[in-house]
Design an enzyme around this catalytic site. Structure first.
Site, PDB file in Angstrom:
ATOM      1  N   SER A 121      -3.177   5.930   3.861  1.00 15.92           N
ATOM      2  CA  SER A 121      -2.182   5.524   2.860  1.00 15.92           C
ATOM      3  C   SER A 121      -2.880   5.034   1.599  1.00 15.92           C
ATOM      4  O   SER A 121      -2.373   5.186   0.481  1.00 15.92           O
ATOM      5  CB  SER A 121      -1.287   4.409   3.410  1.00 15.92           C
ATOM      6  OG  SER A 121      -0.583   4.853   4.544  1.00 15.92           O
TER       7      SER A 121
ATOM      8  N   SER B 281       0.812  -1.214   0.000  1.00 14.87           N
ATOM      9  CA  SER B 281       0.000   0.000   0.000  1.00 14.87           C
ATOM     10  C   SER B 281       0.844   1.263   0.000  1.00 14.87           C
ATOM     11  O   SER B 281       0.311   2.364  -0.192  1.00 14.87           O
ATOM     12  CB  SER B 281      -0.902   0.022   1.240  1.00 14.87           C
ATOM     13  OG  SER B 281      -0.085   0.023   2.419  1.00 14.87           O
ATOM     14  N   GLY B 282       2.149   1.132   0.253  1.00 18.70           N
ATOM     15  CA  GLY B 282       3.000   2.306   0.391  1.00 18.70           C
ATOM     16  C   GLY B 282       2.860   2.982   1.742  1.00 18.70           C
ATOM     17  O   GLY B 282       3.299   4.125   1.922  1.00 18.70           O
ATOM     18  N   THR B 283       2.267   2.288   2.718  1.00 18.37           N
ATOM     19  CA  THR B 283       2.073   2.874   4.047  1.00 18.37           C
ATOM     20  C   THR B 283       3.387   3.330   4.661  1.00 18.37           C
ATOM     21  O   THR B 283       3.441   4.368   5.343  1.00 18.37           O
ATOM     22  CB  THR B 283       1.379   1.852   4.974  1.00 18.37           C
ATOM     23  OG1 THR B 283       0.095   1.533   4.432  1.00 18.37           O
ATOM     24  CG2 THR B 283       1.217   2.403   6.380  1.00 18.37           C
TER      25      THR B 283
ATOM     26  N   SER C 196      35.831   1.829 -29.631  1.00 17.87           N
ATOM     27  CA  SER C 196      36.388   0.520 -29.307  1.00 17.87           C
ATOM     28  C   SER C 196      37.644   0.681 -28.466  1.00 17.87           C
ATOM     29  O   SER C 196      38.419   1.623 -28.648  1.00 17.87           O
ATOM     30  CB  SER C 196      36.731  -0.243 -30.588  1.00 17.87           C
ATOM     31  OG  SER C 196      37.401  -1.445 -30.294  1.00 17.87           O
ATOM     32  N   SER C 197      37.827  -0.268 -27.554  1.00 17.87           N
ATOM     33  CA  SER C 197      39.046  -0.286 -26.750  1.00 17.87           C
ATOM     34  C   SER C 197      40.182  -1.012 -27.452  1.00 17.87           C
ATOM     35  O   SER C 197      41.325  -0.986 -26.980  1.00 17.87           O
ATOM     36  CB  SER C 197      38.764  -0.975 -25.406  1.00 17.87           C
ATOM     37  OG  SER C 197      38.363  -2.322 -25.629  1.00 17.87           O
TER      38      SER C 197
ATOM     39  N   ASN D 160       1.325  15.736  15.760  1.00 21.05           N
ATOM     40  CA  ASN D 160       1.206  14.284  15.660  1.00 21.05           C
ATOM     41  C   ASN D 160       1.196  13.836  14.197  1.00 21.05           C
ATOM     42  O   ASN D 160       0.449  14.369  13.367  1.00 21.05           O
ATOM     43  CB  ASN D 160      -0.068  13.813  16.351  1.00 21.05           C
ATOM     44  CG  ASN D 160      -0.145  12.297  16.440  1.00 21.05           C
ATOM     45  OD1 ASN D 160      -0.574  11.631  15.514  1.00 21.05           O
ATOM     46  ND2 ASN D 160       0.298  11.764  17.577  1.00 21.05           N
TER      47      ASN D 160
ATOM     48  N   ASN E 236       0.157  11.012  12.834  1.00 28.00           N
ATOM     49  CA  ASN E 236      -1.080  10.372  12.387  1.00 28.00           C
ATOM     50  C   ASN E 236      -2.287  11.300  12.465  1.00 28.00           C
ATOM     51  O   ASN E 236      -3.034  11.452  11.501  1.00 28.00           O
ATOM     52  CB  ASN E 236      -1.362   9.108  13.213  1.00 28.00           C
ATOM     53  CG  ASN E 236      -0.392   7.985  12.914  1.00 28.00           C
ATOM     54  OD1 ASN E 236       0.676   7.912  13.510  1.00 28.00           O
ATOM     55  ND2 ASN E 236      -0.759   7.112  11.978  1.00 28.00           N
TER      56      ASN E 236
ATOM     57  N   GLU F 156      21.973   3.735 -29.789  1.00 24.21           N
ATOM     58  CA  GLU F 156      22.071   2.552 -28.937  1.00 24.21           C
ATOM     59  C   GLU F 156      21.502   2.818 -27.551  1.00 24.21           C
ATOM     60  O   GLU F 156      20.781   1.980 -26.980  1.00 24.21           O
ATOM     61  CB  GLU F 156      23.526   2.101 -28.847  1.00 24.21           C
ATOM     62  CG  GLU F 156      24.039   1.472 -30.140  1.00 24.21           C
ATOM     63  CD  GLU F 156      25.527   1.170 -30.117  1.00 24.21           C
ATOM     64  OE1 GLU F 156      26.005   0.549 -31.081  1.00 24.21           O
ATOM     65  OE2 GLU F 156      26.218   1.562 -29.147  1.00 24.21           O
TER      66      GLU F 156
ATOM     67  N   HIS G  20      11.463  -5.085 -45.917  1.00 22.35           N
ATOM     68  CA  HIS G  20      12.062  -6.378 -45.555  1.00 22.35           C
ATOM     69  C   HIS G  20      13.593  -6.282 -45.523  1.00 22.35           C
ATOM     70  O   HIS G  20      14.282  -7.287 -45.749  1.00 22.35           O
ATOM     71  CB  HIS G  20      11.646  -7.491 -46.526  1.00 22.35           C
ATOM     72  CG  HIS G  20      10.163  -7.655 -46.661  1.00 22.35           C
ATOM     73  ND1 HIS G  20       9.439  -8.520 -45.885  1.00 22.35           N
ATOM     74  CD2 HIS G  20       9.271  -7.040 -47.490  1.00 22.35           C
ATOM     75  CE1 HIS G  20       8.161  -8.459 -46.223  1.00 22.35           C
ATOM     76  NE2 HIS G  20       8.036  -7.559 -47.199  1.00 22.35           N
TER      77      HIS G  20
ATOM     78  N   LYS H  56      37.518   3.470 -34.627  1.00 25.12           N
ATOM     79  CA  LYS H  56      36.131   3.022 -34.740  1.00 25.12           C
ATOM     80  C   LYS H  56      35.218   3.975 -33.961  1.00 25.12           C
ATOM     81  O   LYS H  56      35.507   4.342 -32.832  1.00 25.12           O
ATOM     82  CB  LYS H  56      35.989   1.608 -34.183  1.00 25.12           C
ATOM     83  CG  LYS H  56      34.680   0.915 -34.528  1.00 25.12           C
ATOM     84  CD  LYS H  56      34.753  -0.552 -34.101  1.00 25.12           C
ATOM     85  CE  LYS H  56      33.547  -1.336 -34.588  1.00 25.12           C
ATOM     86  NZ  LYS H  56      32.322  -0.936 -33.884  1.00 25.12           N
ATOM     87  N   VAL H  57      34.121   4.373 -34.586  1.00 26.63           N
ATOM     88  CA  VAL H  57      33.141   5.248 -33.948  1.00 26.63           C
ATOM     89  C   VAL H  57      31.771   4.594 -34.074  1.00 26.63           C
ATOM     90  O   VAL H  57      31.380   4.163 -35.166  1.00 26.63           O
ATOM     91  CB  VAL H  57      33.119   6.649 -34.595  1.00 26.63           C
ATOM     92  CG1 VAL H  57      32.060   7.522 -33.933  1.00 26.63           C
ATOM     93  CG2 VAL H  57      34.494   7.304 -34.491  1.00 26.63           C
TER      94      VAL H  57
END
Length: 458
Positions: free
Chosen positions: A134, A98-100, A312-313, A123, A125, A325, A182, A318-319
């Protein structure tokens, strides 16, 4: 000095960190749910505090709280909203359904700050939670936080993406490329037509999301525990929405049926479905960009995306298409979030859904990701890509599918023979077609002009 203090609730005494603004019920939740280390999202906590402030104002106006206590509660909420929220809200997402725990976390923190301001106990409550449960404030907070995030972040980001696509479409209108169905060569299209299609996908998704806002902006607040409104003033729901509207600038209203809004989360499920539709559109756009950018030698190489980082490592120079992505990964995550929300939405057992925190977390996560990545896609991919005109023209000159334009003149069967011969011999379609005595070069050049075949025009 000690690093803890003793707090009490209806279950007894408990040690709480000395510096914590929260009390025993929050600490019990921290102890009970060491699940993910992932706290409720910041937009959710902000919306919950806005709801507490609106409730206090409504209760003062309805003479359910004295003015001094109400003002102290509102001031405490404002202080929290202006500061670092997360340190005071440690409850895990994976908590009571309930997320109480999150509701009492807010009640305790606000009560502590309000007590300090007032110089006497407030208080958690009876006063901070006055007229609330809740079971109605957490569903309301899901709607409030989602509506605010959509209005303030997601829709502006989508408008920016749409405008960027339209602007880029006009800039590349003169470029004609091989169409593909396709993943195979098809009739030519203008780049402006490609981007126009993407822009329409974004517009449709944006409209679908916007259409969910009227439902999101109706609230369960006032239904309290099971929808009957027990312990809330009869006018509390309407007055709460009036106060909340003043705090947010949006138009929230009491729900048409509190039982539906507390017992089910169908509206959140529907909103998530529209976010998934946007994710599907973004995935399509991202994948098209990746294909068009592929190469630069062995791929399509129709466009060149902005080079943002080494790709690339191990392979120098390379790009990679990093923004598309990232967009595709966001789309995948949002689709997964939607599945979680759909499953959680099924957990409406009688008068209460008991997967509210995970619905809130996934819904807000999707909105956040989509807003951020839409701007990145616009600014670092769409706006900045360059067109490789030479590559486009080379592919078009060798595209036998252009022979489709000859169907009305020589018929499908003869056109198919010309196309196959052009494929087989690697010759331009116009050279093979010239071997047909019924066709001359001038006529063929007119019929096979890629620009005319696009029926183009902005």
């Amino acid at each position: 000095m000690t690093d803890s203090r003793i707090e009490r609730d209806s279950m007894g005494e408990l040690q709480v960190p000395a510096s914590a603004l929260y009390g025993a019920q929050t600490q019990r939740a921290v102890n009970n749910f060491p699940v993910s280390g992932q706290r409720m999202p910041r937009p959710f906590i902000r919306a919950l505090l806005l709801a507490k402030a609106a409730a206090a104002r409504a209760n003062v106006s309805l003479e359910q709280l004295d003015a001094e206590t109400g003002a102290a509660i509102v001031a405490a909420c404002e202080e929290l909203l202006a500061g670092d929220l997360q340190q005071h809200f440690p409850v895990d997402v994976f908590q009571i359904g309930s997320g109480t725990s999150s509701n009492m976390n807010a009640n305790e923190v606000v009560a502590t700050l309000a007590s300090r301001r007032l110089g006497q106990p407030v208080n958690a409550n009876d006063q901070v939670n006055c007229g609330q449960s809740s079971n109605d404030i957490i569903p309301s907070t899901i709607h409030i936080s989602a509506a605010l995030e959509i209005h303030q972040h997601l829709l502006p980001a989508l408008e920016h993406l749409h405008a960027t696509l339209e602007k880029k479409g006009k800039a590349v209108h003169q470029h004609v490329k091989t169409g593909r169905t396709h993943l195979m060569d098809a009739m030519p299209v203008r780049l402006s037509q490609v981007l126009g299609g993407w822009a329409q996908q974004v517009r449709q998704a944006s409209q679908g999301i916007e259409a969910q806002l009227p439902a999101l902006q109706q609230l369960a607040q006032g239904g309290t525990a099971v929808g009957t409104g027990v312990n809330a003033h009869p006018q509390f729901s309407a007055r709460f929405c009036e106060e909340l509207n003043g705090l947010t600038g949006l138009v929230f209203r009491p729900g048409d049926d509190f039982f539906a809004l507390i017992g089910a989360q169908d509206i959140a499920v529907a909103a998530s479905g529209q976010l998934k539709a946007l994710a599907v559109a973004l995935m399509k756009i991202a994948n098209d960009l990746r294909w068009m950018n592929s190469g630069p030698l062995a791929g399509l190489a129709e466009i060149e995306l902005e080079a943002l980082q080494p790709g690339s490592s191990i392979m120098p120079g390379k790009v990679n298409p990093v923004i598309p992505e990232a967009t595709a990964m966001v789309a995948a995550q949002v689709m997964g979030n939607d599945t979680t929300i759909a499953v959680a939405g099924q957990s409406g057992n009688f008068e209460l859904n008991v997967m509210l925190p995970v619905i809130a977390d996934n819904l807000l996560h999707s909105i956040h990701l989509l807003a951020n990545v839409s701007r990145l896609l616009a600014d670092k991919a769409i706006a900045t890509f360059k067109v490789n005109e030479a590559s486009l023209r080379e592919a078009l000159s060798r595209n036998p599918i252009l022979v489709t334009a000859l169907n009305p003149i020589i018929g499908y069967q003869k056109a198919a023979e010309i196309a196959k011969q052009a494929y087989r011999e690697g010759r331009p379609i116009i050279d093979v077609a010239l071997e047909n005595p019924d066709l001359d070069r001038a006529r063929l050049e007119q019929l096979l002009d890629p620009e005319k075949l696009t029926a183009g025009g902005l």
